[in-house]
Design an enzyme around this catalytic site. Structure first.
Site, PDB file in Angstrom:
ATOM      1  N   ASP A 178     -70.727  20.603 -62.705  1.00  0.00           N
ATOM      2  CA  ASP A 178     -70.537  22.302 -63.042  1.00  0.00           C
ATOM      3  C   ASP A 178     -70.340  22.992 -61.742  1.00  0.00           C
ATOM      4  O   ASP A 178     -69.349  23.881 -61.750  1.00  0.00           O
ATOM      5  CB  ASP A 178     -71.955  22.600 -63.703  1.00  0.00           C
ATOM      6  CG  ASP A 178     -71.978  22.551 -65.021  1.00  0.00           C
ATOM      7  OD1 ASP A 178     -71.025  21.925 -65.664  1.00  0.00           O
ATOM      8  OD2 ASP A 178     -72.953  22.766 -65.695  1.00  0.00           O
ATOM      9  N   ARG A 208     -53.306  39.177 -59.033  1.00  0.00           N
ATOM     10  CA  ARG A 208     -52.340  40.334 -59.441  1.00  0.00           C
ATOM     11  C   ARG A 208     -52.428  40.698 -60.601  1.00  0.00           C
ATOM     12  O   ARG A 208     -52.877  40.040 -61.632  1.00  0.00           O
ATOM     13  CB  ARG A 208     -50.928  39.802 -59.036  1.00  0.00           C
ATOM     14  CG  ARG A 208     -50.449  39.488 -57.301  1.00  0.00           C
ATOM     15  CD  ARG A 208     -49.205  38.890 -57.430  1.00  0.00           C
ATOM     16  NE  ARG A 208     -48.954  38.017 -58.426  1.00  0.00           N
ATOM     17  CZ  ARG A 208     -47.748  37.695 -59.054  1.00  0.00           C
ATOM     18  NH1 ARG A 208     -46.646  38.341 -58.662  1.00  0.00           N
ATOM     19  NH2 ARG A 208     -47.505  36.796 -59.985  1.00  0.00           N
ATOM     20  N   ASP A 209     -51.756  41.694 -60.986  1.00  0.00           N
ATOM     21  CA  ASP A 209     -51.803  42.447 -62.329  1.00  0.00           C
ATOM     22  C   ASP A 209     -51.025  41.478 -63.394  1.00  0.00           C
ATOM     23  O   ASP A 209     -51.469  41.301 -64.332  1.00  0.00           O
ATOM     24  CB  ASP A 209     -51.253  43.812 -62.389  1.00  0.00           C
ATOM     25  CG  ASP A 209     -52.246  45.042 -62.772  1.00  0.00           C
ATOM     26  OD1 ASP A 209     -53.339  44.521 -62.436  1.00  0.00           O
ATOM     27  OD2 ASP A 209     -51.742  45.968 -62.802  1.00  0.00           O
ATOM     28  N   ASN A 251     -68.518  13.146 -63.015  1.00  0.00           N
ATOM     29  CA  ASN A 251     -69.901  13.443 -63.464  1.00  0.00           C
ATOM     30  C   ASN A 251     -70.705  11.921 -63.465  1.00  0.00           C
ATOM     31  O   ASN A 251     -72.016  12.294 -63.140  1.00  0.00           O
ATOM     32  CB  ASN A 251     -69.576  13.770 -64.867  1.00  0.00           C
ATOM     33  CG  ASN A 251     -69.537  15.378 -65.143  1.00  0.00           C
ATOM     34  OD1 ASN A 251     -70.030  15.907 -64.563  1.00  0.00           O
ATOM     35  ND2 ASN A 251     -68.574  15.515 -66.011  1.00  0.00           N
ATOM     36  N   HIS A 290     -74.254  15.674 -63.808  1.00  0.00           N
ATOM     37  CA  HIS A 290     -73.497  17.259 -64.571  1.00  0.00           C
ATOM     38  C   HIS A 290     -73.645  18.201 -63.809  1.00  0.00           C
ATOM     39  O   HIS A 290     -72.636  19.063 -63.755  1.00  0.00           O
ATOM     40  CB  HIS A 290     -74.229  16.902 -65.875  1.00  0.00           C
ATOM     41  CG  HIS A 290     -73.531  17.917 -66.925  1.00  0.00           C
ATOM     42  ND1 HIS A 290     -72.500  17.106 -67.675  1.00  0.00           N
ATOM     43  CD2 HIS A 290     -73.501  19.085 -67.497  1.00  0.00           C
ATOM     44  CE1 HIS A 290     -71.815  17.880 -68.319  1.00  0.00           C
ATOM     45  NE2 HIS A 290     -72.328  19.230 -68.097  1.00  0.00           N
ATOM     46  N   GLU A 305     -63.056  20.402 -68.547  1.00  0.00           N
ATOM     47  CA  GLU A 305     -62.512  20.603 -67.440  1.00  0.00           C
ATOM     48  C   GLU A 305     -61.008  21.027 -67.431  1.00  0.00           C
ATOM     49  O   GLU A 305     -60.410  20.444 -66.444  1.00  0.00           O
ATOM     50  CB  GLU A 305     -62.716  19.192 -66.539  1.00  0.00           C
ATOM     51  CG  GLU A 305     -62.699  17.982 -67.276  1.00  0.00           C
ATOM     52  CD  GLU A 305     -61.423  17.496 -67.864  1.00  0.00           C
ATOM     53  OE1 GLU A 305     -61.035  17.959 -68.905  1.00  0.00           O
ATOM     54  OE2 GLU A 305     -60.608  16.790 -67.249  1.00  0.00           O
ATOM     55  N   ASP A 361     -55.959  20.372 -65.231  1.00  0.00           N
ATOM     56  CA  ASP A 361     -56.820  19.406 -65.758  1.00  0.00           C
ATOM     57  C   ASP A 361     -57.435  18.626 -64.256  1.00  0.00           C
ATOM     58  O   ASP A 361     -56.730  18.355 -63.534  1.00  0.00           O
ATOM     59  CB  ASP A 361     -56.484  18.532 -66.447  1.00  0.00           C
ATOM     60  CG  ASP A 361     -57.308  17.586 -67.219  1.00  0.00           C
ATOM     61  OD1 ASP A 361     -57.683  17.765 -68.619  1.00  0.00           O
ATOM     62  OD2 ASP A 361     -57.823  16.621 -66.648  1.00  0.00           O
ATOM     63  N   ARG A 404     -44.162  27.708 -56.323  1.00  0.00           N
ATOM     64  CA  ARG A 404     -44.803  27.892 -54.957  1.00  0.00           C
ATOM     65  C   ARG A 404     -46.291  27.987 -55.197  1.00  0.00           C
ATOM     66  O   ARG A 404     -47.153  27.307 -54.662  1.00  0.00           O
ATOM     67  CB  ARG A 404     -44.259  28.649 -53.998  1.00  0.00           C
ATOM     68  CG  ARG A 404     -43.936  27.929 -52.787  1.00  0.00           C
ATOM     69  CD  ARG A 404     -43.082  29.013 -51.791  1.00  0.00           C
ATOM     70  NE  ARG A 404     -41.746  29.041 -52.280  1.00  0.00           N
ATOM     71  CZ  ARG A 404     -40.965  30.240 -52.187  1.00  0.00           C
ATOM     72  NH1 ARG A 404     -41.670  31.437 -51.881  1.00  0.00           N
ATOM     73  NH2 ARG A 404     -39.908  30.458 -52.720  1.00  0.00           N
TER      74      ARG A 404
HETATM   75  P1  GH3 Z   1     -58.271  12.370 -66.489  1.00  0.00           P
HETATM   76  O1  GH3 Z   1     -58.050  12.558 -65.007  1.00  0.00           O
HETATM   77  O2  GH3 Z   1     -57.251  11.680 -67.228  1.00  0.00           O
HETATM   78  O3  GH3 Z   1     -58.295  14.067 -66.935  1.00  0.00           O
HETATM   79  O4  GH3 Z   1     -59.514  11.979 -66.642  1.00  0.00           O
HETATM   80  P2  GH3 Z   1     -61.020  12.620 -67.095  1.00  0.00           P
HETATM   81  O5  GH3 Z   1     -62.078  11.647 -66.623  1.00  0.00           O
HETATM   82  O6  GH3 Z   1     -60.909  14.052 -66.278  1.00  0.00           O
HETATM   83  O7  GH3 Z   1     -60.720  12.911 -68.413  1.00  0.00           O
HETATM   84  P3  GH3 Z   1     -61.767  12.704 -69.783  1.00  0.00           P
HETATM   85  O8  GH3 Z   1     -61.167  13.622 -70.751  1.00  0.00           O
HETATM   86  O9  GH3 Z   1     -61.973  11.395 -70.075  1.00  0.00           O
HETATM   87  O10 GH3 Z   1     -63.146  13.452 -69.237  1.00  0.00           O
HETATM   88  C1  GH3 Z   1     -63.476  14.754 -69.219  1.00  0.00           C
HETATM   89  C2  GH3 Z   1     -64.756  14.776 -68.693  1.00  0.00           C
HETATM   90  O11 GH3 Z   1     -65.076  16.004 -68.251  1.00  0.00           O
HETATM   91  C3  GH3 Z   1     -65.829  14.610 -69.588  1.00  0.00           C
HETATM   92  C4  GH3 Z   1     -66.992  15.390 -69.238  1.00  0.00           C
HETATM   93  O12 GH3 Z   1     -67.864  14.273 -68.721  1.00  0.00           O
HETATM   94  C5  GH3 Z   1     -66.444  16.454 -68.319  1.00  0.00           C
HETATM   95  N1  GH3 Z   1     -66.858  17.731 -68.633  1.00  0.00           N
HETATM   96  C6  GH3 Z   1     -66.178  18.236 -69.661  1.00  0.00           C
HETATM   97  N2  GH3 Z   1     -66.851  19.607 -69.661  1.00  0.00           N
HETATM   98  C7  GH3 Z   1     -67.762  19.697 -68.624  1.00  0.00           C
HETATM   99  C8  GH3 Z   1     -68.483  20.641 -68.274  1.00  0.00           C
HETATM  100  O13 GH3 Z   1     -68.778  21.785 -68.772  1.00  0.00           O
HETATM  101  N3  GH3 Z   1     -69.524  20.177 -67.236  1.00  0.00           N
HETATM  102  C9  GH3 Z   1     -69.267  19.134 -66.660  1.00  0.00           C
HETATM  103  N4  GH3 Z   1     -70.290  19.040 -65.655  1.00  0.00           N
HETATM  104  N5  GH3 Z   1     -68.606  18.326 -67.182  1.00  0.00           N
HETATM  105  C10 GH3 Z   1     -67.736  18.378 -68.079  1.00  0.00           C
HETATM  106 MG    MG Z   2     -59.592  15.311 -66.566  1.00  0.00          MG
HETATM  107 MG    MG Z   3     -59.047  16.988 -69.877  1.00  0.00          MG
END
Ligand code: GH3
Ligand code: MG
Ligand code: MG
Length: 375
Positions: free
Chosen positions: A260, A276-277, A251, A256, A287, A243, A303
């Site tokens: 992406d 790898r396979d 963002n 945005h 995300e 994550d 690792r």
């Molecule tokens: P954490 O470290 O706890 O994971 O915090 P976080 O901000 O990453 O987590 P949170 O779940 O609050 O936010 C996820 C964000 O990811 C929300 C949204 O703005 C972004 N996001 C989700 N899908 C996409 C996408 O397809 N494109 C883009 N640009 N942003 C996305």
């Molecule tokens: Mg996150």
């Molecule tokens: Mg998340």
């Protein structure tokens, strides 16, 4: 890495036999049965007339060849051999009919069937050649007997009528087969296009459009496949969830589209690290990404995954709201070495819990490597 969906659907279904071969197979079966039947009748006639004649031996050889071809076709699907034997038999049979029956009782008329069999079995070109050889012999024979057969009633007009009827049948069969062959070609072409569409749709249905990684839908299937592979090799088997850290803030800060692009870069690292396979990388949604991998030790697995984390940090994607100043990821991993139970949900939960730990211990870290779980 993992088998395509269609491969899984088709497993257990017999290999597809080309339509033209099925047609030949049916036709040859009928032809071998009919010609065997006729040979038996001839054999009996010859046996009662002249039990020791050469003809009787020829009949018997023909019959045996037919029976052999029939069973060989049935069990070994040898179309070529059966085609050859059936053609020689029908060739000799019809010639014998002409030779012994002459023009009595319309016996000659049976030769109109030769091109039907020859062209249907061998296709247009070869069929025409074989039929031409057959007719060259039969027509010559009929021509040299003008004024001889039927006490001289077999004249040039009867000969020409006979030739015309045979040639008419030859051309009708030829054009029928020609039209059939082109229709078949067209059909095969369309099927090819259809197959390419299906393939493209299939790929699209399991691919995440932004990152081109496998999507969540494919994960269940892939998990099962890879689980079995790892079980067969008795490897260590791992599932991890990855994550992006503070990605909402990323963002909010850079927009945005920049978000992406960052997701694509992370996906590229995953792709190149898991080629790898035995590996598989997925985008779970948003995300969050996931990976499946196996190796002969827990250390090797950890690792490689730690390497992924380092590579993403090393991309140096600016992220001023993240404590590390660049974009980082947190990873939770579940590792097993016991394959008695296959439980994807449980493995997912273990990895998710490890991810939670990674987030709560300051992010930009891999958690779950300290233990081997059982499902
Ligand atoms: P954490 O470290 O706890 O994971 O915090 P976080 O901000 O990453 O987590 P949170 O779940 O609050 O936010 C996820 C964000 O990811 C929300 C949204 O703005 C972004 N996001 C989700 N899908 C996409 C996408 O397809 N494109 C883009 N640009 N942003 C996305
Ligand atoms: Mg996150
Ligand atoms: Mg998340």
């Amino acid at each position: 890495m993992i088998e395509k969906i269609s491969t899984i659907f088709y497993s257990g279904v017999n290999e597809k036999i080309p339509y033209n071969d099925v047609r030949k197979y049916v036709l040859l079966n009928i032809l071998l049965i009919i010609s065997s039947f006729i040979i038996i009748v001839f054999t009996l006639i010859n046996f009662f007339n002249k039990p020791s004649s050469i003809l009787l031996n020829v009949d018997l050889i023909g019959l045996l060849a037919n029976i052999y071809a029939f069973f060989d076709l049935r069990f070994n699907h040898t179309l070529k051999k059966a085609s050859l034997i059936a053609t020689i038999n029908i060739f000799l049979l019809l010639f014998a009919v002409v030779y012994f029956g002459k023009a009595e009782n319309f016996t000659l008329i049976w030769t109109i069937f030769f091109p039907v069999f020859a062209i249907f079995i061998h296709g247009c070109r070869k069929g025409i050649v074989i039929s031409s050889i057959f007719y060259l012999i039969v027509f010559s024979f009929a021509f040299f007997n003008i004024g001889v057969w039927l006490d001289g009633q077999w004249n040039i007009a009867s000969f020409l009528r006979y030739v015309a009827a045979n040639l008419a049948m030859l051309f009708i069969t030829y054009f029928f087969e020609r039209s059939f062959e082109s229709a078949h070609k067209e059909l095969a072409k369309n099927r090819d296009i259809e197959q390419r569409y299906i393939s493209a749709l299939e790929t699209a249905s399991i691919t995440d459009p932004l990152t081109q990684l496998y999507n969540r839908r494919y994960l269940d299937l892939a998990f099962h496949e890879q689980f079995l592979k790892a079980k067969a090799h008795q490897s260590y088997f791992a599932f991890f969830i990855l994550d992006l850290d503070n990605f909402k803030a990323f963002n909010d800060t850079y927009g945005h589209i920049a978000g992406d692009n960052a997701l694509k870069k992370v996906a590229d690292v995953l792709k190149e690290s898991m080629r790898r396979d035995a590996d598989g990388a997925f985008r779970l949604g948003g995300e969050e990404f996931a990976g499946i991998l196996m190796a002969d030790s827990k250390e090797k697995i950890c690792r490689s995954v730690e390497q992924i984390r380092k590579k993403i940090e090393a991309l140096g994607i600016k992220h001023e709201k993240n404590p590390y100043s660049v974009l980082t990821i947190s990873i939770g991993i579940a590792i097993i070495h016991d394959f008695k139970v296959e439980d994807f949900d449980k493995m997912y939960k273990i990895a998710d819990k490890a991810l939670y730990d990674a987030k709560h211990s300051g992010r930009n870290t891999l958690k779950g490597c300290d233990k081997i779980s059982t499902l």
